[in-house]
Design an enzyme around this catalytic site. Sequence first.
Site, PDB file in Angstrom:
ATOM      1  N   LYS A   1       0.888  -1.194   0.024  1.00 37.14           N
ATOM      2  CA  LYS A   1       0.161  -0.019   0.079  1.00 37.14           C
ATOM      3  C   LYS A   1       0.732   1.322   0.152  1.00 37.14           C
ATOM      4  CE  LYS A   1      -3.854  -2.448   2.142  1.00 37.14           C
ATOM      5  NZ  LYS A   1      -4.730  -2.901   3.475  1.00 37.14           N
TER       6      LYS A   1
ATOM      7  N   GLN B   1      -4.544  -1.684   9.578  1.00 37.30           N
ATOM      8  CA  GLN B   1      -4.436  -3.077   8.778  1.00 37.30           C
ATOM      9  C   GLN B   1      -4.866  -4.110  10.010  1.00 37.30           C
ATOM     10  OE1 GLN B   1      -3.371  -3.363   5.915  1.00 37.30           O
ATOM     11  NE2 GLN B   1      -3.647  -5.465   5.801  1.00 37.30           N
TER      12      GLN B   1
ATOM     13  N   ASP C   1     -10.920   2.828   3.897  1.00 36.52           N
ATOM     14  CA  ASP C   1     -11.286   1.394   3.757  1.00 36.52           C
ATOM     15  C   ASP C   1     -12.791   1.302   3.400  1.00 36.52           C
ATOM     16  OD1 ASP C   1      -9.272  -0.379   3.610  1.00 36.52           O
ATOM     17  OD2 ASP C   1      -8.974  -0.747   5.550  1.00 36.52           O
TER      18      ASP C   1
END
Length: 290
Positions: free
Chosen positions: A57, A101, A124
């Site tokens: 990422k 995460q 997200d």
Amino acid sequence: METKTAKLLDGKSLAAKIQQELCAAITKLQPQIGRPPGLAVLMVGDDPASAAYVRGKENACKKVGIASFGKHFPVETTQAELESVIAALNHDERVDGILVQLPLPSHLDAVTLLHQIDPDKDADGLHPINLGRLVRQEPGLRSCTPYGIMRLLREYEIPLQGKQAVVVGRSILVGKPMALMLLEADATVTIAHKSSHDLGAITKNADILITAVGRPGLVTAEMVKTGAVVVDVGMNRVTDADGNSRLVGDVNFDSIKSVAEFLTPVPGGVGPMTVAMLLQNTVNSYSKEL
Ligand code: NAP
């Protein structure tokens, strides 16, 4: 007779194209906004798979010109410490996206942390406010994996209106938002899960079949309608008899490629699209500064 082979839904190439477009958009927006977009990826502990995802990422951010404000915390970090980091990032004007995460170490409550993220920085797209906006068909940040799948289907001009879509898996991360996005696109949607009887009979009915389960080889060629579009979200590491390990999806790729019309590879299908949509969400939040 020549055997038919499904066309690949190439998420890797499309993700690269999206990255180029985002890079161009950032170059144009930056003089007006006065700073680059920023994304903070928070990781706790040393899980090697998570560390690899975070690296991926951050590298993608670098490529398109998004500044990383990522933080890596030791495994013993407390809930209160993480909550105060999230609160500070919520107020940090250089940061447009925040994500935690997963998975987190077991002493931490991921859902509570997720709820602390400012919904307008929820890169997200998993905050209840953004999931609620999806249910209501209001604009908002969308969950990256299903959002990426919708973008992939659009790129290949796959019609969804009136089609039978089957989503196998009902997680908050993938299955549920996927089903809602397909519904928003006017497909007729069925969701299958562990308690569904005769999975094959359900999947065989699908014009569009999305599998988000995490079980290698769950879906075989007999369970797929001829000419279906098959999107395999599953990412499973398997070890072959020779001891080599490789990544496979939930569907039996080799047999299904002679039945389906379109099929995603694993890797190189949904995975790169998920990262591309994370960047897209960050840039969407950033461009709201104007
Ligand atoms: P999850 O939270 O474990 O959910 C799995 C779902 O599959 C559950 O709803 C479960 O049903 C259902 N299921 C399990 N066994 C089944 C069976 N035999 N028949 C039908 N349904 C079954 O997993 P997830 O987070 O959604 O992830 C699913 C997979 O996608 C994993 O392999 C993950 O690594 C992968 N993934 C990939 C990406 C990407 O970017 N490529 C992103 C996210 C996830 P119940 O609800 O009844 O338990």
